[in-house]
Design a protein around this motif. Structure first.
Motif, PDB file in Angstrom:
ATOM      1  N   ASP A  35      36.637  40.281  75.084  1.00 35.25           N
ATOM      2  CA  ASP A  35      38.072  40.004  75.172  1.00 35.25           C
ATOM      3  C   ASP A  35      38.561  40.072  76.624  1.00 35.25           C
ATOM      4  OD1 ASP A  35      40.605  39.354  74.228  1.00 35.25           O
ATOM      5  OD2 ASP A  35      41.182  41.448  73.988  1.00 35.25           O
ATOM      6  N   PHE A  36      37.750  39.562  77.534  1.00 37.93           N
ATOM      7  CA  PHE A  36      38.168  39.539  78.940  1.00 37.93           C
ATOM      8  C   PHE A  36      39.407  38.680  79.136  1.00 37.93           C
ATOM      9  CE2 PHE A  36      37.382  37.677  83.321  1.00 37.93           C
ATOM     10  CZ  PHE A  36      37.855  38.797  84.004  1.00 37.93           C
ATOM     11  N   ARG A  37      39.673  37.745  78.232  1.00 36.88           N
ATOM     12  CA  ARG A  37      40.863  36.910  78.343  1.00 36.88           C
ATOM     13  C   ARG A  37      42.129  37.769  78.452  1.00 36.88           C
ATOM     14  NH1 ARG A  37      42.619  31.695  77.250  1.00 36.88           N
ATOM     15  NH2 ARG A  37      40.471  31.072  76.758  1.00 36.88           N
ATOM     16  N   SER A  38      42.179  38.870  77.714  1.00 38.98           N
ATOM     17  CA  SER A  38      43.354  39.747  77.779  1.00 38.98           C
ATOM     18  C   SER A  38      43.501  40.362  79.163  1.00 38.98           C
ATOM     19  CB  SER A  38      43.240  40.856  76.726  1.00 38.98           C
ATOM     20  OG  SER A  38      43.262  40.319  75.425  1.00 38.98           O
ATOM     21  N   ALA A  41      31.228  50.164  93.995  1.00 38.48           N
ATOM     22  CA  ALA A  41      31.125  49.838  92.574  1.00 38.48           C
ATOM     23  C   ALA A  41      31.623  48.405  92.380  1.00 38.48           C
ATOM     24  CB  ALA A  41      31.939  50.812  91.727  1.00 38.48           C
ATOM     25  N   PHE A  42      31.380  47.878  91.174  1.00 38.90           N
ATOM     26  CA  PHE A  42      31.682  46.484  90.892  1.00 38.90           C
ATOM     27  C   PHE A  42      32.310  46.362  89.502  1.00 38.90           C
ATOM     28  CE2 PHE A  42      27.952  46.893  93.518  1.00 38.90           C
ATOM     29  CZ  PHE A  42      28.099  45.936  94.510  1.00 38.90           C
ATOM     30  N   LEU A  43      33.179  45.381  89.348  1.00 36.99           N
ATOM     31  CA  LEU A  43      33.586  44.922  88.020  1.00 36.99           C
ATOM     32  C   LEU A  43      32.932  43.567  87.813  1.00 36.99           C
ATOM     33  CD1 LEU A  43      37.346  45.898  87.550  1.00 36.99           C
ATOM     34  CD2 LEU A  43      35.285  47.105  86.830  1.00 36.99           C
ATOM     35  N   VAL A  44      32.115  43.472  86.751  1.00 36.14           N
ATOM     36  CA  VAL A  44      31.225  42.329  86.548  1.00 36.14           C
ATOM     37  C   VAL A  44      31.566  41.643  85.234  1.00 36.14           C
ATOM     38  CG1 VAL A  44      28.811  41.598  86.435  1.00 36.14           C
ATOM     39  CG2 VAL A  44      29.429  43.671  87.715  1.00 36.14           C
ATOM     40  N   THR A  45      31.733  40.329  85.262  1.00 38.79           N
ATOM     41  CA  THR A  45      31.929  39.564  84.030  1.00 38.79           C
ATOM     42  C   THR A  45      30.591  39.047  83.536  1.00 38.79           C
ATOM     43  OG1 THR A  45      32.393  37.547  85.300  1.00 38.79           O
ATOM     44  CG2 THR A  45      34.277  38.844  84.572  1.00 38.79           C
ATOM     45  N   MET A  46      30.371  39.197  82.206  1.00 40.35           N
ATOM     46  CA  MET A  46      29.168  38.688  81.553  1.00 40.35           C
ATOM     47  C   MET A  46      29.503  38.359  80.104  1.00 40.35           C
ATOM     48  SD  MET A  46      26.105  41.159  83.015  1.00 40.35           S
ATOM     49  CE  MET A  46      24.832  40.044  82.436  1.00 40.35           C
ATOM     50  N   LEU A  47      28.650  37.558  79.470  1.00 39.92           N
ATOM     51  CA  LEU A  47      28.808  37.290  78.051  1.00 39.92           C
ATOM     52  C   LEU A  47      28.659  38.587  77.265  1.00 39.92           C
ATOM     53  CD1 LEU A  47      26.882  33.994  77.175  1.00 39.92           C
ATOM     54  CD2 LEU A  47      29.339  34.415  77.010  1.00 39.92           C
ATOM     55  N   SER A  48      29.500  38.756  76.277  1.00 40.70           N
ATOM     56  CA  SER A  48      29.384  39.903  75.382  1.00 40.70           C
ATOM     57  C   SER A  48      28.015  39.913  74.710  1.00 40.70           C
ATOM     58  CB  SER A  48      30.490  39.822  74.321  1.00 40.70           C
ATOM     59  OG  SER A  48      30.330  40.824  73.347  1.00 40.70           O
ATOM     60  N   PRO A  49      27.465  41.084  74.397  1.00 44.03           N
ATOM     61  CA  PRO A  49      26.126  41.144  73.792  1.00 44.03           C
ATOM     62  C   PRO A  49      25.983  40.329  72.511  1.00 44.03           C
ATOM     63  CG  PRO A  49      26.807  43.319  74.510  1.00 44.03           C
ATOM     64  CD  PRO A  49      27.994  42.427  74.683  1.00 44.03           C
ATOM     65  N   HIS A  50      27.063  40.177  71.764  1.00 45.16           N
ATOM     66  CA  HIS A  50      26.982  39.453  70.498  1.00 45.16           C
ATOM     67  C   HIS A  50      27.822  38.178  70.534  1.00 45.16           C
ATOM     68  CE1 HIS A  50      25.027  43.070  69.087  1.00 45.16           C
ATOM     69  NE2 HIS A  50      26.083  43.787  69.409  1.00 45.16           N
ATOM     70  N   ALA A  51      27.964  37.589  71.713  1.00 42.56           N
ATOM     71  CA  ALA A  51      28.794  36.396  71.870  1.00 42.56           C
ATOM     72  C   ALA A  51      28.209  35.213  71.100  1.00 42.56           C
ATOM     73  CB  ALA A  51      28.924  36.046  73.341  1.00 42.56           C
ATOM     74  N   THR A  52      29.103  34.427  70.522  1.00 41.19           N
ATOM     75  CA  THR A  52      28.702  33.201  69.841  1.00 41.19           C
ATOM     76  C   THR A  52      29.179  31.961  70.582  1.00 41.19           C
ATOM     77  OG1 THR A  52      30.683  33.304  68.454  1.00 41.19           O
ATOM     78  CG2 THR A  52      28.661  34.305  67.581  1.00 41.19           C
ATOM     79  N   ASN A  53      29.957  32.169  71.664  1.00 38.33           N
ATOM     80  CA  ASN A  53      30.393  31.052  72.494  1.00 38.33           C
ATOM     81  C   ASN A  53      30.630  31.550  73.910  1.00 38.33           C
ATOM     82  OD1 ASN A  53      33.411  31.582  72.998  1.00 38.33           O
ATOM     83  ND2 ASN A  53      33.273  31.774  70.764  1.00 38.33           N
ATOM     84  N   PRO A  54      30.661  30.647  74.913  1.00 39.21           N
ATOM     85  CA  PRO A  54      30.762  31.064  76.316  1.00 39.21           C
ATOM     86  C   PRO A  54      32.081  31.740  76.671  1.00 39.21           C
ATOM     87  CG  PRO A  54      29.969  28.797  76.148  1.00 39.21           C
ATOM     88  CD  PRO A  54      30.447  29.186  74.795  1.00 39.21           C
ATOM     89  N   GLY A  55      33.077  31.679  75.773  1.00 43.28           N
ATOM     90  CA  GLY A  55      34.365  32.294  76.069  1.00 43.28           C
ATOM     91  C   GLY A  55      34.464  33.757  75.687  1.00 43.28           C
ATOM     92  N   GLN A  56      33.442  34.303  75.071  1.00 47.99           N
ATOM     93  CA  GLN A  56      33.471  35.716  74.677  1.00 47.99           C
ATOM     94  C   GLN A  56      32.881  36.556  75.811  1.00 47.99           C
ATOM     95  OE1 GLN A  56      31.379  35.179  70.899  1.00 47.99           O
ATOM     96  NE2 GLN A  56      33.290  35.635  69.818  1.00 47.99           N
ATOM     97  N   VAL A  57      33.718  36.811  76.784  1.00 42.58           N
ATOM     98  CA  VAL A  57      33.307  37.444  78.043  1.00 42.58           C
ATOM     99  C   VAL A  57      33.715  38.907  78.043  1.00 42.58           C
ATOM    100  CG1 VAL A  57      33.543  37.362  80.556  1.00 42.58           C
ATOM    101  CG2 VAL A  57      33.558  35.235  79.227  1.00 42.58           C
ATOM    102  N   SER A  58      32.832  39.751  78.554  1.00 39.56           N
ATOM    103  CA  SER A  58      33.123  41.172  78.729  1.00 39.56           C
ATOM    104  C   SER A  58      33.204  41.504  80.217  1.00 39.56           C
ATOM    105  CB  SER A  58      32.037  42.040  78.079  1.00 39.56           C
ATOM    106  OG  SER A  58      32.011  41.865  76.677  1.00 39.56           O
ATOM    107  N   LEU A  59      33.964  42.534  80.532  1.00 37.50           N
ATOM    108  CA  LEU A  59      34.078  43.045  81.903  1.00 37.50           C
ATOM    109  C   LEU A  59      33.462  44.434  81.934  1.00 37.50           C
ATOM    110  CD1 LEU A  59      35.288  42.507  84.750  1.00 37.50           C
ATOM    111  CD2 LEU A  59      37.320  43.751  83.983  1.00 37.50           C
ATOM    112  N   VAL A  60      32.548  44.654  82.874  1.00 40.33           N
ATOM    113  CA  VAL A  60      31.789  45.902  82.923  1.00 40.33           C
ATOM    114  C   VAL A  60      31.930  46.544  84.305  1.00 40.33           C
ATOM    115  CG1 VAL A  60      29.492  46.936  82.718  1.00 40.33           C
ATOM    116  CG2 VAL A  60      30.125  45.009  81.258  1.00 40.33           C
TER     117      VAL A  60
END
Length: 400
Positions: free
Chosen positions: A236-239, A172-191
């Motif tokens: 909120d991947f920053r957290s 399995a993997f933990l993958v970082t990507m832009l959030s579906p409703h991101a308005t800037n490159p810093g709104q990253v989700s972890l999946v």
């Protein structure tokens, strides 16, 4: 493909003790040693060592006991990574990076996701790989380019990563990507994504100078995962980075590097003390003794900083203050530089045959190649720039 059956591992009565941890780690180290020459020469992933990590339950070291895990701490992860690094830095890094991913699930995964995944990790059935690198941004964690798409309660993953350590062998993997409703490159989700939820395509080959057994090939991942497999809040991947990914990366990597350099010094000392070594080396040489002294001094310095930083992380309620971020970055920078310097100087100490050539029991040439990657693994130059800015925010220069 259908999802694998989720069979809970037996619940353990209490967290693992130091003696048991050492015994389990020694089992993995023994298997690693049997294959280290082959995996380095062929740039082959250490499948035998991974099998032993599964069998010993060490993949579940950081999984809480209520999920069937060993209930270990970050300090346990550090000690085990040092021990494995003494034998093979690639195996140690595979283990430490898996531990980082598990810690993120434990801390930030939703209740349903933890219940589905953590017992499988504890049972040795799930080895986790990290997908954070991206063409154009390297390993920078707090931004992303590829975006998640959301549809009918699912998330659509389409992600290329130029480096995925152990990716071809991950469950399995933990993958970082832009959030579906991101308005800037810093709104990253972890999946979180299981292998059977993805189509995986390998790109290119893995023929590096060192860290050859990490088999960090480029992969493209495509697939669909349920919405509940987001780790933490969307965007909120920053957290996750501040509380888990950053601290455990620097602690885990530094432990691997320290173990590799300590293993190299240990093998050199055993060679020098052997009958052959006593014949070939002047153990009263002031130059040799000074070099051995400096090597040990560097290792003790890194170990002291590693232990202090681990305690800081364990005790601090908030890891965001500049003084704590500076210490975490100082650990990574110092360990990367000093551990490489240890092995580099040992090459001079023992000369061409046992320092530079393959086939020596010291294995210094492999350790040197492996440790050359340390300053590049999230570049020290990048961290120094960040630290310069952080230093300006702490004019009192506080340590406690």
């Amino acid at each position: 493909m259908s999802a694998p059956a989720m069979t809970a591992a037996p619940v353990r009565p209490e967290r693992i003790g130091a003696a048991d941890l050492a015994a389990l780690t020694e089992r993995v180290a023994k298997v690693t040693a049997e294959h280290v020459e082959h995996t380095d020469r062929e740039a082959a992933f250490p499948v035998a060592a991974l099998a032993e990590l599964r069998a010993t339950g060490l993949l579940g070291l950081l999984v809480p006991v209520e999920y069937g895990g060993l209930g270990g701490t970050v300090a346990d992860l550090v000690e085990a990574s040092i021990a494995l690094g003494r034998v093979d830095m690639s195996v140690a890094m595979v283990f430490a990076m898996h531990g980082q991913q598990v810690a993120a699930l434990v801390r930030h995964g939703g209740e349903r996701l933890r219940a589905e995944v953590l017992p499988e990790v504890a049972a040795g059935r799930v080895y986790l790989a990290s997908v954070t690198t991206e063409a154009g941004k390297g390993g920078h964690l707090l931004s992303a380019e590829a975006a998640l798409a959301a549809a009918d309660g699912e998330l659509l993953v389409d992600r290329f990563a130029p480096i995925v350590t152990g990716g071809e062998h991950a469950d399995a993997f933990l993958v970082t990507m832009l959030s579906p409703h991101a308005t800037n490159p810093g709104q990253v989700s972890l999946v979180y994504a299981r292998r059977d939820q993805l189509e995986i395509e390998r790109s290119g080959d893995w023929q590096p100078l060192g860290m050859r057994a990490s088999h960090s090939v480029a992969l493209r991942l495509r697939g669909r995962v349920p919405e509940h497999q987001v780790v933490g809040a969307h965007g909120d991947f920053r957290s996750v980075v501040t509380g888990v990914f950053g601290p455990l990366a620097h602690l885990g990597w530094s432990a691997c590097w320290l173990g590799t350099a300590a293993g190299a010094l240990s093998r050199v000392l055993r060679l020098l003390r052997s009958p052959e070594g006593r014949k070939q080396s002047n153990l009263e040489s002031e130059l040799l003794l000074t070099r051995l002294s400096r090597a040990r001094q560097r290792l003790d310095t890194v170990y002291a900083l590693l232990v202090q930083t681990e305690r800081t992380v364990a005790e601090a309620a908030d890891l965001t203050p500049p003084r704590i971020q500076l210490r975490l970055n100082a650990l990574k920078i110092t360990a990367a530089e000093e551990c490489y310097a240890v092995v580099d100087e040992l090459v001079d100490a023992v000369g061409m045959r046992h320092g530079y050539l393959k086939g020596s029991p010291t294995r210094l040439e492999q350790a040197l190649r492996d440790l050359r990657s340390a300053v590049l693994n999230y570049s020290n130059d990048r961290l120094h720039l960040a630290d310069g800015r952080l230093a300006l925010l702490d004019p009192e220069v506080r340590f406690g």
